[in-house]
Design a protein around this motif. Structure first.
Motif, PDB file in Angstrom:
ATOM      1  N   LEU A 130       0.839  -1.211   0.000  1.00  0.00           N
ATOM      2  CA  LEU A 130       0.000   0.000   0.000  1.00  0.00           C
ATOM      3  C   LEU A 130       0.871   1.256   0.000  1.00  0.00           C
ATOM      4  CD1 LEU A 130      -2.800  -0.934   2.570  1.00  0.00           C
ATOM      5  CD2 LEU A 130      -3.058  -0.616   0.102  1.00  0.00           C
ATOM      6  N   ILE A 131       1.923   1.245   0.811  1.00  0.00           N
ATOM      7  CA  ILE A 131       2.819   2.404   0.871  1.00  0.00           C
ATOM      8  C   ILE A 131       3.538   2.583  -0.466  1.00  0.00           C
ATOM      9  CG2 ILE A 131       4.909   3.311   1.974  1.00  0.00           C
ATOM     10  CD1 ILE A 131       3.865   1.997   4.586  1.00  0.00           C
ATOM     11  N   LEU A 132       4.013   1.484  -1.046  1.00  0.00           N
ATOM     12  CA  LEU A 132       4.675   1.549  -2.349  1.00  0.00           C
ATOM     13  C   LEU A 132       3.714   2.065  -3.425  1.00  0.00           C
ATOM     14  CD1 LEU A 132       7.225   0.936  -4.010  1.00  0.00           C
ATOM     15  CD2 LEU A 132       6.285  -1.351  -4.386  1.00  0.00           C
ATOM     16  N   THR A 133       2.473   1.604  -3.395  1.00  0.00           N
ATOM     17  CA  THR A 133       1.463   2.059  -4.351  1.00  0.00           C
ATOM     18  C   THR A 133       1.207   3.556  -4.210  1.00  0.00           C
ATOM     19  OG1 THR A 133       0.396  -0.104  -4.314  1.00  0.00           O
ATOM     20  CG2 THR A 133      -0.930   1.736  -5.111  1.00  0.00           C
ATOM     21  N   TYR A 134       1.132   4.026  -2.971  1.00  0.00           N
ATOM     22  CA  TYR A 134       0.881   5.452  -2.740  1.00  0.00           C
ATOM     23  C   TYR A 134       2.004   6.303  -3.326  1.00  0.00           C
ATOM     24  CZ  TYR A 134       0.824   9.923  -0.394  1.00  0.00           C
ATOM     25  OH  TYR A 134       0.859  11.264  -0.142  1.00  0.00           O
ATOM     26  N   PHE A 135       3.246   5.981  -2.983  1.00  0.00           N
ATOM     27  CA  PHE A 135       4.368   6.793  -3.466  1.00  0.00           C
ATOM     28  C   PHE A 135       4.510   6.698  -4.984  1.00  0.00           C
ATOM     29  CE2 PHE A 135       5.760   6.665   1.010  1.00  0.00           C
ATOM     30  CZ  PHE A 135       5.891   8.032   1.195  1.00  0.00           C
ATOM     31  N   THR A 136       4.222   5.550  -5.555  1.00  0.00           N
ATOM     32  CA  THR A 136       4.253   5.408  -7.009  1.00  0.00           C
ATOM     33  C   THR A 136       3.171   6.274  -7.654  1.00  0.00           C
ATOM     34  OG1 THR A 136       5.077   3.146  -6.784  1.00  0.00           O
ATOM     35  CG2 THR A 136       4.144   3.760  -8.914  1.00  0.00           C
ATOM     36  N   ALA A 137       1.970   6.233  -7.114  1.00  0.00           N
ATOM     37  CA  ALA A 137       0.857   7.025  -7.669  1.00  0.00           C
ATOM     38  C   ALA A 137       1.144   8.525  -7.574  1.00  0.00           C
ATOM     39  CB  ALA A 137      -0.443   6.688  -6.940  1.00  0.00           C
ATOM     40  N   ILE A 138       1.674   8.972  -6.438  1.00  0.00           N
ATOM     41  CA  ILE A 138       1.986  10.401  -6.283  1.00  0.00           C
ATOM     42  C   ILE A 138       3.116  10.796  -7.230  1.00  0.00           C
ATOM     43  CG2 ILE A 138       2.957  12.114  -4.680  1.00  0.00           C
ATOM     44  CD1 ILE A 138      -0.014  11.573  -4.258  1.00  0.00           C
ATOM     45  N   GLY A 139       4.127   9.947  -7.352  1.00  0.00           N
ATOM     46  CA  GLY A 139       5.248  10.238  -8.247  1.00  0.00           C
ATOM     47  C   GLY A 139       4.819  10.319  -9.703  1.00  0.00           C
ATOM     48  N   VAL A 140       4.005   9.374 -10.134  1.00  0.00           N
ATOM     49  CA  VAL A 140       3.525   9.377 -11.522  1.00  0.00           C
ATOM     50  C   VAL A 140       2.625  10.587 -11.770  1.00  0.00           C
ATOM     51  CG1 VAL A 140       2.040   8.139 -13.168  1.00  0.00           C
ATOM     52  CG2 VAL A 140       3.777   6.897 -11.862  1.00  0.00           C
ATOM     53  N   THR A 141       1.763  10.893 -10.822  1.00  0.00           N
ATOM     54  CA  THR A 141       0.879  12.057 -10.958  1.00  0.00           C
ATOM     55  C   THR A 141       1.686  13.346 -11.058  1.00  0.00           C
ATOM     56  OG1 THR A 141      -0.838  10.920  -9.686  1.00  0.00           O
ATOM     57  CG2 THR A 141      -1.048  13.306  -9.911  1.00  0.00           C
ATOM     58  N   PHE A 163      -3.787   9.774  -0.317  1.00  0.00           N
ATOM     59  CA  PHE A 163      -3.402   8.736   0.639  1.00  0.00           C
ATOM     60  C   PHE A 163      -4.630   8.069   1.239  1.00  0.00           C
ATOM     61  CE2 PHE A 163      -2.503   7.290   4.936  1.00  0.00           C
ATOM     62  CZ  PHE A 163      -1.435   6.448   4.701  1.00  0.00           C
ATOM     63  N   VAL A 164      -5.573   8.868   1.680  1.00  0.00           N
ATOM     64  CA  VAL A 164      -6.780   8.318   2.307  1.00  0.00           C
ATOM     65  C   VAL A 164      -7.539   7.426   1.325  1.00  0.00           C
ATOM     66  CG1 VAL A 164      -9.023   8.924   3.315  1.00  0.00           C
ATOM     67  CG2 VAL A 164      -6.983  10.228   3.945  1.00  0.00           C
ATOM     68  N   ILE A 165      -7.709   7.892   0.103  1.00  0.00           N
ATOM     69  CA  ILE A 165      -8.461   7.113  -0.889  1.00  0.00           C
ATOM     70  C   ILE A 165      -7.703   5.853  -1.289  1.00  0.00           C
ATOM     71  CG2 ILE A 165      -9.310   7.150  -3.273  1.00  0.00           C
ATOM     72  CD1 ILE A 165     -10.005  10.136  -2.753  1.00  0.00           C
ATOM     73  N   LEU A 166      -6.403   5.972  -1.547  1.00  0.00           N
ATOM     74  CA  LEU A 166      -5.637   4.792  -1.950  1.00  0.00           C
ATOM     75  C   LEU A 166      -5.567   3.744  -0.855  1.00  0.00           C
ATOM     76  CD1 LEU A 166      -2.728   6.326  -4.057  1.00  0.00           C
ATOM     77  CD2 LEU A 166      -4.552   4.817  -4.850  1.00  0.00           C
ATOM     78  N   MET A 167      -5.488   4.180   0.396  1.00  0.00           N
ATOM     79  CA  MET A 167      -5.448   3.219   1.495  1.00  0.00           C
ATOM     80  C   MET A 167      -6.796   2.497   1.612  1.00  0.00           C
ATOM     81  SD  MET A 167      -2.445   3.198   2.593  1.00  0.00           S
ATOM     82  CE  MET A 167      -1.737   3.834   1.097  1.00  0.00           C
ATOM     83  N   ALA A 168      -7.869   3.238   1.501  1.00  0.00           N
ATOM     84  CA  ALA A 168      -9.196   2.617   1.622  1.00  0.00           C
ATOM     85  C   ALA A 168      -9.438   1.634   0.488  1.00  0.00           C
ATOM     86  CB  ALA A 168     -10.263   3.706   1.628  1.00  0.00           C
ATOM     87  N   LEU A 169      -9.109   2.041  -0.732  1.00  0.00           N
ATOM     88  CA  LEU A 169      -9.319   1.144  -1.872  1.00  0.00           C
ATOM     89  C   LEU A 169      -8.312   0.002  -1.875  1.00  0.00           C
ATOM     90  CD1 LEU A 169     -10.070   3.703  -4.725  1.00  0.00           C
ATOM     91  CD2 LEU A 169     -11.675   2.176  -3.569  1.00  0.00           C
TER      92      LEU A 169
END
Length: 173
Positions: A130-141, A163-169
């Protein structure tokens, strides 16, 4: 007007101008009836919702704090308002709350996953992903918005709500 620092220097208004009827309308527009409060309009050339405007608000506040002690208004209090100021305040609160939110959510998600899976390995793997997904999504965005759309960066609210949305999903799927 006699300030040693020229950035702090003021201007001189002759007494006959102060008595002018047309000039007195300015006082009615920008001062309270008791003449103890005044309003100064600062209009930025920047996007009032952008990061540049948010940092300019801090510069405006610092300028006023630096200027007041050199005047007869040294005991006066002041406030800054407007769209950019409100967004700067929201950004500051969000930045302060972001670390707490991340910590509480990660601990909560981890504990719930430990209870559900009755294991420590799988929850560690899921929280890490989840943490890796968050940082990847923010970096790509950030990359897309800066390199393809020409923005100076993403809005201050994106990391927090992302962060809140990605963690929940992420936990659901």
């Amino acid at each position: 007007k006699n300030a040693p620092d020229q950035d702090m220097a003021g201007w001189f208004i002759p007494k006959d101008v102060l008595k002018n009827k047309a000039f007195k309308q300015v006082f009615d527009s920008y001062m309270s009836d008791d003449r103890k409060m005044t309003k100064l309009d600062v209009i930025l050339e920047k996007n009032p919702y952008g990061n540049d405007a948010l940092s300019t608000i801090k510069q405006v506040e610092a300028s006023v704090e630096r200027a007041l002690p050199e005047t007869n208004l040294k005991d006066a209090s002041f406030g800054v308002s407007g769209v950019s100021s409100m967004n700067a305040d929201l950004k500051q609160l969000s930045d302060q709350d972001f670390n707490k939110t991340v910590l509480y959510m990660m601990i909560g998600i981890f504990l719930i996953l430990v209870i559900l899976f009755r294991s420590l390995v799988m929850p560690l793997y899921l929280v890490g992903s989840l943490i890796l997904t968050y940082f990847t999504a923010i970096g790509v965005t950030e990359f897309i918005f800066t390199h393809f759309f020409g923005y100076p960066g993403i809005n201050w609210a994106v990391p927090f709500f992302g962060f809140v949305i990605l963690m929940a999903l992420g936990v659901d799927y």
